[in-house]
Design an enzyme around this catalytic site. Structure first.
Site, PDB file in Angstrom:
ATOM      1  N   LYS A  52      42.965 -33.969  50.347  1.00  0.00           N
ATOM      2  CA  LYS A  52      44.327 -34.199  50.846  1.00  0.00           C
ATOM      3  C   LYS A  52      44.547 -35.679  51.138  1.00  0.00           C
ATOM      4  CE  LYS A  52      44.725 -29.501  52.659  1.00  0.00           C
ATOM      5  NZ  LYS A  52      44.746 -28.581  53.789  1.00  0.00           N
ATOM      6  N   GLN A  96      43.482 -28.736  60.011  1.00  0.00           N
ATOM      7  CA  GLN A  96      42.782 -27.947  58.997  1.00  0.00           C
ATOM      8  C   GLN A  96      42.220 -26.677  59.618  1.00  0.00           C
ATOM      9  OE1 GLN A  96      42.804 -28.652  55.741  1.00  0.00           O
ATOM     10  NE2 GLN A  96      41.624 -26.820  55.270  1.00  0.00           N
ATOM     11  N   ASP A 119      52.596 -27.830  57.008  1.00  0.00           N
ATOM     12  CA  ASP A 119      51.860 -26.660  56.506  1.00  0.00           C
ATOM     13  C   ASP A 119      52.763 -25.425  56.470  1.00  0.00           C
ATOM     14  OD1 ASP A 119      49.184 -26.811  55.672  1.00  0.00           O
ATOM     15  OD2 ASP A 119      48.466 -27.091  57.727  1.00  0.00           O
TER      16      ASP A 119
END
Ligand code: GUN
Length: 282
Positions: A52, A96, A119
Protein backbone atom coordinates in the site's frame (compact mmCIF):
# COMPACT_ATOMS: atom_id res chain seq x y z
CA UNK A 1 -11.95 -19.34 -24.65
CA UNK A 2 -11.84 -18.42 -21.00
CA UNK A 3 -11.36 -14.73 -20.38
CA UNK A 4 -8.67 -14.04 -17.75
CA UNK A 5 -9.66 -10.94 -15.80
CA UNK A 6 -6.36 -9.07 -15.45
CA UNK A 7 -6.59 -7.06 -12.24
CA UNK A 8 -2.96 -6.02 -12.43
CA UNK A 9 -3.46 -4.31 -15.80
CA UNK A 10 -6.73 -2.62 -14.77
CA UNK A 11 -5.18 -1.45 -11.48
CA UNK A 12 -2.27 0.07 -13.43
CA UNK A 13 -4.76 1.93 -15.65
CA UNK A 14 -6.64 3.25 -12.62
CA UNK A 15 -3.42 4.32 -10.92
CA UNK A 16 -2.26 6.19 -14.03
CA UNK A 17 -5.56 8.14 -14.10
CA UNK A 18 -5.29 8.82 -10.37
CA UNK A 19 -1.79 10.20 -10.80
CA UNK A 20 -3.09 13.00 -13.02
CA UNK A 21 -5.76 13.81 -10.39
CA UNK A 22 -3.10 13.78 -7.67
CA UNK A 23 -0.85 16.08 -9.72
CA UNK A 24 -3.76 18.49 -10.21
CA UNK A 25 -4.50 18.54 -6.47
CA UNK A 26 -0.81 18.95 -5.63
CA UNK A 27 -0.62 21.94 -7.99
CA UNK A 28 -3.43 23.48 -5.92
CA UNK A 29 -1.43 22.82 -2.74
CA UNK A 30 -3.39 19.72 -1.64
CA UNK A 31 -1.26 16.64 -2.14
CA UNK A 32 -3.32 13.71 -0.77
CA UNK A 33 -2.00 12.06 2.40
CA UNK A 34 -2.76 8.55 3.66
CA UNK A 35 -1.91 7.44 7.21
CA UNK A 36 -1.36 3.69 7.60
CA UNK A 37 -1.26 2.17 11.07
CA UNK A 38 0.06 -1.33 11.65
CA UNK A 39 -0.19 -2.75 15.16
CA UNK A 40 1.96 -5.83 15.82
CA UNK A 41 4.13 -7.89 13.49
CA UNK A 42 1.75 -10.13 11.53
CA UNK A 43 3.75 -11.21 8.45
CA UNK A 44 0.91 -10.99 5.91
CA UNK A 45 -0.12 -7.56 7.24
CA UNK A 46 3.44 -6.31 6.86
CA UNK A 47 3.43 -7.32 3.18
CA UNK A 48 0.01 -5.70 2.58
CA UNK A 49 1.12 -2.46 4.27
CA UNK A 50 4.38 -2.38 2.30
CA UNK A 51 2.42 -2.79 -0.96
CA UNK A 52 0.00 0.00 0.00
CA UNK A 53 2.84 2.39 0.89
CA UNK A 54 4.63 1.63 -2.37
CA UNK A 55 1.44 2.19 -4.38
CA UNK A 56 1.01 5.59 -2.69
CA UNK A 57 4.56 6.58 -3.67
CA UNK A 58 4.01 5.49 -7.29
CA UNK A 59 0.84 7.61 -7.48
CA UNK A 60 2.25 10.72 -5.78
CA UNK A 61 0.19 10.27 -2.60
CA UNK A 62 2.06 11.07 0.62
CA UNK A 63 1.98 8.14 3.02
CA UNK A 64 2.59 8.30 6.73
CA UNK A 65 3.38 4.94 8.26
CA UNK A 66 2.88 4.25 11.96
CA UNK A 67 4.15 0.94 13.28
CA UNK A 68 3.02 0.21 16.80
CA UNK A 69 4.13 -2.76 18.93
CA UNK A 70 1.81 -5.74 19.49
CA UNK A 71 1.29 -4.76 23.15
CA UNK A 72 0.03 -1.27 22.24
CA UNK A 73 -2.98 -0.42 24.40
CA UNK A 74 -6.37 0.31 22.88
CA UNK A 75 -6.18 3.78 24.47
CA UNK A 76 -2.84 4.52 22.76
CA UNK A 77 -4.21 3.43 19.39
CA UNK A 78 -7.38 5.52 19.85
CA UNK A 79 -5.19 8.51 20.82
CA UNK A 80 -3.15 8.11 17.61
CA UNK A 81 -6.36 7.99 15.55
CA UNK A 82 -7.68 11.14 17.30
CA UNK A 83 -4.42 12.90 16.44
CA UNK A 84 -4.67 11.86 12.77
CA UNK A 85 -8.38 12.81 12.61
CA UNK A 86 -7.34 16.36 13.58
CA UNK A 87 -4.35 16.54 11.21
CA UNK A 88 -5.22 18.51 8.03
CA UNK A 89 -2.35 16.83 6.13
CA UNK A 90 -4.06 13.45 6.59
CA UNK A 91 -6.92 12.75 4.18
CA UNK A 92 -7.24 9.02 4.76
CA UNK A 93 -6.63 6.76 7.75
CA UNK A 94 -6.23 3.01 7.54
CA UNK A 95 -5.68 0.62 10.44
CA UNK A 96 -4.47 -2.66 8.99
CA UNK A 97 -6.61 -5.57 10.17
CA UNK A 98 -6.45 -7.78 12.10
CA UNK A 99 -5.44 -5.87 15.24
CA UNK A 100 -4.19 -7.83 18.29
CA UNK A 101 -6.93 -9.59 20.25
CA UNK A 102 -6.86 -7.27 23.28
CA UNK A 103 -7.98 -4.39 21.02
CA UNK A 104 -11.63 -3.97 20.02
CA UNK A 105 -11.44 -3.64 16.22
CA UNK A 106 -14.95 -2.17 15.91
CA UNK A 107 -14.16 0.54 18.46
CA UNK A 108 -10.99 1.39 16.54
CA UNK A 109 -12.70 1.51 13.15
CA UNK A 110 -15.51 3.72 14.44
CA UNK A 111 -12.98 6.12 16.02
CA UNK A 112 -11.78 7.08 12.52
CA UNK A 113 -13.52 10.19 11.19
CA UNK A 114 -16.00 8.82 8.57
CA UNK A 115 -14.73 11.34 5.99
CA UNK A 116 -11.20 9.90 6.41
CA UNK A 117 -12.32 6.24 6.49
CA UNK A 118 -10.90 5.28 3.09
CA UNK A 119 -11.30 1.57 3.93
CA UNK A 120 -15.08 2.11 4.05
CA UNK A 121 -15.34 0.10 7.28
CA UNK A 122 -16.85 2.77 9.58
CA UNK A 123 -20.44 2.10 10.64
CA UNK A 124 -21.50 5.33 8.87
CA UNK A 125 -19.99 4.22 5.56
CA UNK A 126 -21.35 0.67 5.98
CA UNK A 127 -24.79 2.18 6.70
CA UNK A 128 -24.54 4.51 3.70
CA UNK A 129 -23.88 1.51 1.44
CA UNK A 130 -26.80 -0.34 3.01
CA UNK A 131 -29.30 2.39 2.11
CA UNK A 132 -27.67 3.49 -1.17
CA UNK A 133 -26.30 6.85 0.01
CA UNK A 134 -22.84 8.15 -1.00
CA UNK A 135 -19.94 7.13 1.23
CA UNK A 136 -16.66 5.27 0.93
CA UNK A 137 -16.96 1.75 -0.48
CA UNK A 138 -14.82 -1.04 0.99
CA UNK A 139 -11.87 -1.45 -1.38
CA UNK A 140 -12.07 -5.16 -2.25
CA UNK A 141 -15.77 -5.35 -3.23
CA UNK A 142 -15.39 -1.97 -4.99
CA UNK A 143 -12.45 -3.41 -6.96
CA UNK A 144 -14.47 -6.52 -7.86
CA UNK A 145 -17.25 -4.30 -9.27
CA UNK A 146 -14.68 -2.42 -11.39
CA UNK A 147 -13.29 -5.72 -12.71
CA UNK A 148 -16.79 -6.93 -13.67
CA UNK A 149 -17.52 -3.60 -15.35
CA UNK A 150 -14.23 -3.66 -17.30
CA UNK A 151 -14.97 -7.22 -18.47
CA UNK A 152 -18.34 -6.04 -19.81
CA UNK A 153 -20.05 -8.56 -17.52
CA UNK A 154 -23.77 -7.86 -17.35
CA UNK A 155 -25.05 -8.05 -13.79
CA UNK A 156 -28.75 -7.18 -14.01
CA UNK A 157 -30.96 -10.23 -13.59
CA UNK A 158 -27.98 -12.54 -13.07
CA UNK A 159 -27.61 -14.88 -10.12
CA UNK A 160 -24.56 -13.87 -8.10
CA UNK A 161 -23.37 -16.27 -5.41
CA UNK A 162 -20.90 -14.97 -2.84
CA UNK A 163 -19.14 -17.50 -0.66
CA UNK A 164 -18.18 -15.69 2.55
CA UNK A 165 -20.08 -13.25 4.74
CA UNK A 166 -17.39 -10.98 6.21
CA UNK A 167 -18.00 -7.29 6.90
CA UNK A 168 -14.98 -6.49 4.71
CA UNK A 169 -15.96 -8.43 1.58
CA UNK A 170 -19.00 -10.75 1.55
CA UNK A 171 -21.70 -8.48 2.98
CA UNK A 172 -20.72 -5.26 1.15
CA UNK A 173 -20.22 -7.27 -2.07
CA UNK A 174 -23.78 -8.55 -1.77
CA UNK A 175 -25.11 -4.99 -1.40
CA UNK A 176 -23.11 -3.69 -4.38
CA UNK A 177 -24.34 -6.51 -6.64
CA UNK A 178 -27.88 -5.99 -5.40
CA UNK A 179 -27.62 -2.30 -6.29
CA UNK A 180 -26.85 -3.43 -9.86
CA UNK A 181 -29.98 -5.61 -9.87
CA UNK A 182 -28.36 -9.02 -9.49
CA UNK A 183 -30.19 -11.74 -7.59
CA UNK A 184 -27.81 -12.40 -4.74
CA UNK A 185 -27.15 -15.44 -2.57
CA UNK A 186 -24.63 -15.30 0.28
CA UNK A 187 -23.25 -18.73 1.16
CA UNK A 188 -20.92 -19.43 4.09
CA UNK A 189 -19.29 -22.11 6.22
CA UNK A 190 -22.66 -23.43 7.47
CA UNK A 191 -24.29 -23.59 4.03
CA UNK A 192 -25.61 -27.09 3.31
CA UNK A 193 -24.42 -28.57 0.00
CA UNK A 194 -22.30 -25.60 -1.04
CA UNK A 195 -21.70 -27.08 -4.50
CA UNK A 196 -25.43 -27.22 -5.24
CA UNK A 197 -25.62 -23.49 -4.48
CA UNK A 198 -22.46 -22.42 -6.35
CA UNK A 199 -23.49 -24.41 -9.44
CA UNK A 200 -26.45 -22.06 -9.87
CA UNK A 201 -24.19 -18.96 -10.03
CA UNK A 202 -23.77 -16.88 -13.16
CA UNK A 203 -21.29 -14.82 -11.14
CA UNK A 204 -19.42 -16.68 -8.41
CA UNK A 205 -17.35 -14.76 -5.86
CA UNK A 206 -15.17 -16.72 -3.45
CA UNK A 207 -14.12 -14.85 -0.32
CA UNK A 208 -13.56 -17.35 2.46
CA UNK A 209 -9.80 -17.77 2.83
CA UNK A 210 -9.67 -21.52 2.17
CA UNK A 211 -7.20 -22.77 -0.43
CA UNK A 212 -8.81 -24.20 -3.55
CA UNK A 213 -12.23 -24.64 -1.89
CA UNK A 214 -14.00 -24.06 -5.22
CA UNK A 215 -13.44 -27.01 -7.53
CA UNK A 216 -14.48 -27.48 -11.17
CA UNK A 217 -17.61 -29.50 -10.31
CA UNK A 218 -18.92 -26.55 -8.24
CA UNK A 219 -18.94 -24.14 -11.20
CA UNK A 220 -21.60 -23.69 -13.89
CA UNK A 221 -20.03 -23.78 -17.38
CA UNK A 222 -19.48 -20.22 -18.61
CA UNK A 223 -19.77 -18.59 -15.16
CA UNK A 224 -17.74 -15.53 -14.20
CA UNK A 225 -15.52 -16.58 -11.28
CA UNK A 226 -13.94 -13.99 -9.00
CA UNK A 227 -11.37 -15.21 -6.49
CA UNK A 228 -10.84 -12.93 -3.49
CA UNK A 229 -8.79 -15.52 -1.58
CA UNK A 230 -5.14 -14.98 -0.75
CA UNK A 231 -3.79 -18.17 0.78
CA UNK A 232 -0.65 -20.29 0.76
CA UNK A 233 -0.85 -23.82 -0.69
CA UNK A 234 0.96 -26.90 0.67
CA UNK A 235 4.16 -25.75 -1.09
CA UNK A 236 3.95 -22.25 0.36
CA UNK A 237 2.86 -20.75 -2.96
CA UNK A 238 0.23 -18.00 -3.13
CA UNK A 239 -3.16 -19.38 -4.15
CA UNK A 240 -6.78 -18.35 -4.01
CA UNK A 241 -10.04 -19.93 -2.83
CA UNK A 242 -10.56 -21.31 -6.35
CA UNK A 243 -8.67 -24.23 -7.88
CA UNK A 244 -7.64 -22.07 -10.85
CA UNK A 245 -6.14 -24.79 -13.09
CA UNK A 246 -9.25 -26.97 -12.81
CA UNK A 247 -11.89 -24.21 -12.87
CA UNK A 248 -10.45 -22.00 -15.66
CA UNK A 249 -11.47 -24.39 -18.49
CA UNK A 250 -15.07 -24.48 -17.17
CA UNK A 251 -15.49 -20.75 -16.42
CA UNK A 252 -16.35 -18.07 -18.98
CA UNK A 253 -14.08 -15.62 -17.16
CA UNK A 254 -11.88 -15.93 -14.09
CA UNK A 255 -9.47 -13.88 -12.00
CA UNK A 256 -5.98 -15.26 -11.31
CA UNK A 257 -4.23 -15.20 -7.92
CA UNK A 258 -2.00 -13.28 -7.78
CA UNK A 259 -2.81 -10.55 -10.31
CA UNK A 260 -6.61 -10.50 -9.99
CA UNK A 261 -8.47 -8.89 -7.11
CA UNK A 262 -5.40 -8.05 -4.97
CA UNK A 263 -4.06 -5.16 -7.09
CA UNK A 264 -7.62 -3.84 -7.46
CA UNK A 265 -8.03 -3.56 -3.67
CA UNK A 266 -5.00 -1.26 -3.54
CA UNK A 267 -6.12 0.77 -6.58
CA UNK A 268 -9.50 1.41 -4.92
CA UNK A 269 -7.82 2.44 -1.65
CA UNK A 270 -5.88 5.07 -3.60
CA UNK A 271 -9.10 6.08 -5.40
CA UNK A 272 -10.89 6.58 -2.06
CA UNK A 273 -7.96 8.64 -0.74
CA UNK A 274 -8.03 10.98 -3.75
CA UNK A 275 -11.84 11.18 -3.47
CA UNK A 276 -11.50 12.16 0.20
CA UNK A 277 -9.49 15.23 -0.80
CA UNK A 278 -11.74 16.13 -3.73
CA UNK A 279 -14.85 15.90 -1.54
CA UNK A 280 -13.26 18.05 1.15
CA UNK A 281 -12.26 20.73 -1.38
CA UNK A 282 -15.67 20.56 -3.05
N1 GUN B 1 -7.02 -6.65 6.23
C1 GUN B 1 -7.38 -7.41 5.17
N2 GUN B 1 -7.92 -6.62 4.20
C2 GUN B 1 -7.88 -5.36 4.67
C3 GUN B 1 -8.28 -4.10 4.12
O1 GUN B 1 -8.80 -3.99 3.00
N3 GUN B 1 -8.06 -3.03 4.92
C4 GUN B 1 -7.52 -3.12 6.16
N4 GUN B 1 -7.37 -2.01 6.88
N5 GUN B 1 -7.14 -4.27 6.70
C5 GUN B 1 -7.32 -5.37 5.94
Amino acid sequence: MTHILDGKALAAEIRAELKTRVDRLAARGHRPGLAVILVGDDCASQVYVRNKIKACADTGITSLEFRMPADTSEEALLAKIAELNADPAVDGILVQMPVPRHIDARKVIDAIAPEKDVDGFHVCNAGALMIGKPGFLPCTPYGVMKLLEKAGCSIEGKHAVIVGRSNIVGKPQALLLLSKNATVTVAHSRTADLGAVTRTADILIAAVGRSKLITADMVKPGAVVIDVGMNRDENGRLCGDVDFAAVAPVAGAITPVPGGVGPMTIAMLLTNTVEAVERRLG
